[in-house]
Write a protein that holds these residues in place. Structure first.
Motif, PDB file in Angstrom:
ATOM      1  N   THR A 194       4.104  44.647  79.458  1.00 15.79           N
ATOM      2  CA  THR A 194       4.731  44.545  78.136  1.00 15.79           C
ATOM      3  C   THR A 194       3.699  44.207  77.074  1.00 15.79           C
ATOM      4  O   THR A 194       3.976  44.269  75.890  1.00 15.79           O
ATOM      5  N   GLN A 228       2.742  41.347  76.233  1.00 16.01           N
ATOM      6  CA  GLN A 228       3.260  40.204  75.461  1.00 16.01           C
ATOM      7  C   GLN A 228       2.892  38.932  76.207  1.00 16.01           C
ATOM      8  O   GLN A 228       2.976  38.900  77.421  1.00 16.01           O
ATOM      9  N   ILE A 277       6.638  35.836  76.206  1.00 19.15           N
ATOM     10  CA  ILE A 277       7.996  36.096  76.685  1.00 19.15           C
ATOM     11  C   ILE A 277       8.456  34.963  77.589  1.00 19.15           C
ATOM     12  O   ILE A 277       7.745  34.523  78.470  1.00 19.15           O
ATOM     13  N   VAL A 299      14.610  37.940  81.657  1.00 18.01           N
ATOM     14  CA  VAL A 299      13.741  37.880  80.490  1.00 18.01           C
ATOM     15  C   VAL A 299      14.620  37.714  79.265  1.00 18.01           C
ATOM     16  O   VAL A 299      15.744  38.231  79.234  1.00 18.01           O
ATOM     17  N   GLU A 300      14.127  36.997  78.266  1.00 20.93           N
ATOM     18  CA  GLU A 300      14.913  36.830  77.027  1.00 20.93           C
ATOM     19  C   GLU A 300      15.403  38.192  76.543  1.00 20.93           C
ATOM     20  O   GLU A 300      14.653  39.165  76.492  1.00 20.93           O
ATOM     21  N   GLN A 356      15.957  39.635  73.811  1.00 23.81           N
ATOM     22  CA  GLN A 356      15.313  40.402  72.743  1.00 23.81           C
ATOM     23  C   GLN A 356      14.161  41.276  73.261  1.00 23.81           C
ATOM     24  O   GLN A 356      13.713  42.189  72.578  1.00 23.81           O
ATOM     25  N   TYR A 357      13.679  40.958  74.467  1.00 26.52           N
ATOM     26  CA  TYR A 357      12.559  41.743  74.990  1.00 26.52           C
ATOM     27  C   TYR A 357      13.008  42.838  75.962  1.00 26.52           C
ATOM     28  O   TYR A 357      12.175  43.463  76.620  1.00 26.52           O
ATOM     29  N   THR A 358      14.320  43.037  76.049  1.00 26.75           N
ATOM     30  CA  THR A 358      14.835  44.002  77.028  1.00 26.75           C
ATOM     31  C   THR A 358      14.143  45.358  76.944  1.00 26.75           C
ATOM     32  O   THR A 358      13.630  45.886  77.929  1.00 26.75           O
ATOM     33  N   LYS A 363      11.332  46.128  75.452  1.00 28.74           N
ATOM     34  CA  LYS A 363       9.893  45.993  75.731  1.00 28.74           C
ATOM     35  C   LYS A 363       9.638  46.104  77.216  1.00 28.74           C
ATOM     36  O   LYS A 363       8.706  46.759  77.667  1.00 28.74           O
ATOM     37  N   VAL A 364      10.466  45.419  77.992  1.00 23.44           N
ATOM     38  CA  VAL A 364      10.273  45.417  79.439  1.00 23.44           C
ATOM     39  C   VAL A 364      10.546  46.816  80.003  1.00 23.44           C
ATOM     40  O   VAL A 364       9.740  47.366  80.754  1.00 23.44           O
TER      41      VAL A 364
END
Ligand code: ADP
Ligand code: MG
Length: 583
Positions: free
Chosen positions: A502, A504, A507, A523-524, A526-528, A530-531
């Protein structure tokens, strides 16, 4: 043969439509145009999409406008922004040689100030969605409809099913009693009837085409499943039809997005058409579908309007529409131009009565089918592959130079083995996926009354095909990854992988469950994306990594046949690490 001229269309319009290639009027135009030009009566026009309604009302409407004055003389209401733009563009094309005609479109989601200033300049015709028209008219008081002579309600059924009843009332109330009202609709639902009773006075009714009849060469098939199996049934139906090119109709835009997302995750060429897309996105999806880069399009009825694609092989009613005519409308999109088509409905037991209603109206019976089982699907796919293999065109010149080496390398395989290898190469993923899959049961009226036996067999089914997965913690998305203990994956390594793919560092990673062949991590939210994007094409120790969203309890089939080799089992987690870490 009737001509537009004979119908009474004036010269400057004739010139415009001639340029558009309109040679002779379509049936609804022949019926509507003379009536609208000669009489002042209200009108109901019943016709399916594509029958030429816009010109049927548009040409007489333009001809009735007094160009010398700038008052708003006509309002056309239509359910969506796309339709408004389409209608306005059509009218402008017809009126290319009519000087001094000003048509303004108003619809939601666009700069309202610009629309207001366009109206101020004088709009003889306003094409509007009901919501924005109501806003400009009744709240902002920027539109004056007191001089209106004609109101057109286009696709009235859609406006009502989109919940615009109140807006329509509020708008029509503000138009003079002397106006004429034209209502067009593909279907005559109870709501449309009520609307016409309220607002139309002694209307003439015209219709075009064979309304309410399904195309002759469409096969209708119905699959009855338990509600929980709906999506799995869809997948199997699609797998069972290797050459499928069709639209999957859903009920809501949420469902449209959801099903498309799942299909994409499962490796299908699918996308969604829904109201949340920008115009550019919408066009891009429609284009990809038209050129067949996408084989499946999920859509709501409204979103699919304006998408005119011929040669669809299938229409799938993921949800059966509420009204019979809605179904006829949908299924009429396949089986066109001499091709045969297939219209498929997935229902649960409670929806069964709707099938009978449709059958009565269609005058045709549905074929009631069981969802294909794994063996049937594999067989169908295999034979389709073999067919292609037989028919493939060979470019001998190009291929010949590689052949000697290939022959040499494969010399140890005899003909039978060679064929086995080819088939296995193409099919292992499919065979694997369906090897242990349970059949999707057709529910009977008995099973809904939950006899002991059915409960038991249902349980057995759940056990083999659905492993319950715990829900993600609030604010977190739970992912499945096709690596586990067997791959010597450790939590720090997994964190490293997420980190690397990612790109990042901040995260928040929640729970990690490492199992034998696969793992879960959270994972948080908001990063769905991104992952998901990050792991697209990722590798780990030379293995292709598959990462998918794992929704609690619902999406727990084995990983997809098409894009991965990760399989899931019902083993318990080996490690359960609850602590939260920051990368
Ligand atoms: P509807 O509103 O009934 O869905 P449209 O008015 O959008 O149908 O017309 C469908 C298509 O047929 C459009 O592409 C339109 O340009 C075309 N069309 C309409 N009338 C004629 C005609 N008389 N001759 C040829 N094409 C026509
Ligand atoms: Mg239309």
């Amino acid at each position: 043969m009737t001509t537009f001229e004979e119908l009474g269309i004036q010269n400057d319009l004739l010139k415009g439509i001639h340029e558009l290639g309109f040679e002779k009027p379509m049936s609804i135009q022949i019926k509507a145009i003379p009536l609208l030009l000669k009489q002042q009566k209200d009108m109901i026009g019943l016709a399916q999409t594509g029958t030429g309604k816009t010109a049927a009302f548009g040409l007489p409407l333009i001809q009735s406008i007094d160009i010398s004055n700038k008052n708003t003389q006509s309002v056309i209401l239509a359910p969506t922004r796309e339709l408004c733009l389409q209608i306005a563009s059509d009218l402008n094309n017809y009126a290319k040689y009519v000087k001094g005609l000003n048509i303004v479109t108003v619809y939601g989601g666009a700069d309202i100030e610009r629309q207001i200033s366009a109206i101020k300049k004088g709009a003889q015709i306003i094409v509007a969605t009901p919501g924005r028209m109501d806003d400009l008219l009744n709240r902002r008081k920027k539109i004056d409809l007191s001089k209106v002579k004609t109101v057109v309600l286009d696709e009235a059924d859609e406006m009502l099913s989109m919940g615009f009843k109140e807006e329509l009332d509020a708008i029509l109330e503000r138009t003079p009693a002397t106006k004429r009202t034209l209502l067009f609709s593909a279907t005559m639902s109870a709501e449309v009837l009520a609307l016409s009773k309220n607002y139309l006075h002694d209307p003439v009714e015209i219709a075009a085409g064979q309304r309410n009849t399904g195309a002759e060469n469409v096969k209708h098939t119905c699959y009855t499943v338990h509600e929980k199996d709906r999506y799995f049934a869809l997948k199997r139906i699609v797998d069972y039809n290797p050459d499928i090119y069709g639209i999957i109709f859903c009920r809501t835009r949420e469902e449209t997005k959801n099903i498309a997302r799942k299909l994409m995750q499962d490796g299908y060429n699918a996308d969604a058409l829904h109201g949340d897309l920008s115009q550019a996105q919408r066009e891009s999806v429609m284009h990809k579908f038209r050129v067949r880069n996408l084989k499946l399009l999920t859509a709501t009825d409204v979103a699919a309007r304006g998408l005119d694609v011929k040669e669809l092989t299938h229409i799938i009613n993921y949800r059966i529409p509420d009204d019979v005519t809605g179904y006829i409308h949908r299924s009429g999109r396949t089986g066109r131009a001499g091709h045969t088509g297939s219209s498929i409905v997935i229902i649960n037991l409670k929806e069964k009565y709707k099938i009978r209603q449709i059958e009565a109206k269609l005058g045709k019976k549905f074929k009631m089918s069981d969802v294909p089982d794994g063996i049937e699907i594999c067989e169908k796919q295999l034979f389709q592959f073999i067919d292609r293999l037989e028919r493939i065109e060979i470019d001998h010149r190009e291929i010949n130079r590689f052949l000697p080496q290939i022959y040499e390398k494969l010399a140890w395989l005899n003909r039978e083995d060679l064929i086995k290898h080819f088939v296995a190469l193409q099919f292992n993923h499919f065979l694997d996926y369906y090897k242990n899959s349970e059949d999707i049961q057709r529910p009977t009226d008995k099973t809904t009354r939950t006899s002991k036996k059915s409960k038991k067999s249902q349980k057995a089914e759940n056990k083999t095909s659905r492993t319950p997965v715990p829900a993600a913690e609030d604010g977190f998305t739970r992912f499945y990854i096709n690596l586990g203990e067997r791959d010597k994956l450790t939590p720090p390594e997994l964190i490293g992988l997420v980190n690397k793919n990612t790109r990042q560092r901040n995260i928040d990673i929640g729970k990690i469950d490492i199992m034998r062949k696969f793992s879960f991590f959270e994972v948080e939210e908001q990063y769905t994306d991104k992952v998901l994007n990050g792991f697209d094409n990722a590798n780990f120790k030379k293995r292709k990594v598959v990462v998918e969203i794992s929704n609690a309890g619902t999406e727990t089939t084995p990983s997809t046949p098409r894009n991965g080799n990760g399989k899931r089992s019902s083993r318990r987690p080996r490690k359960n690490m609850k602590s939260r870490r920051r990368l």
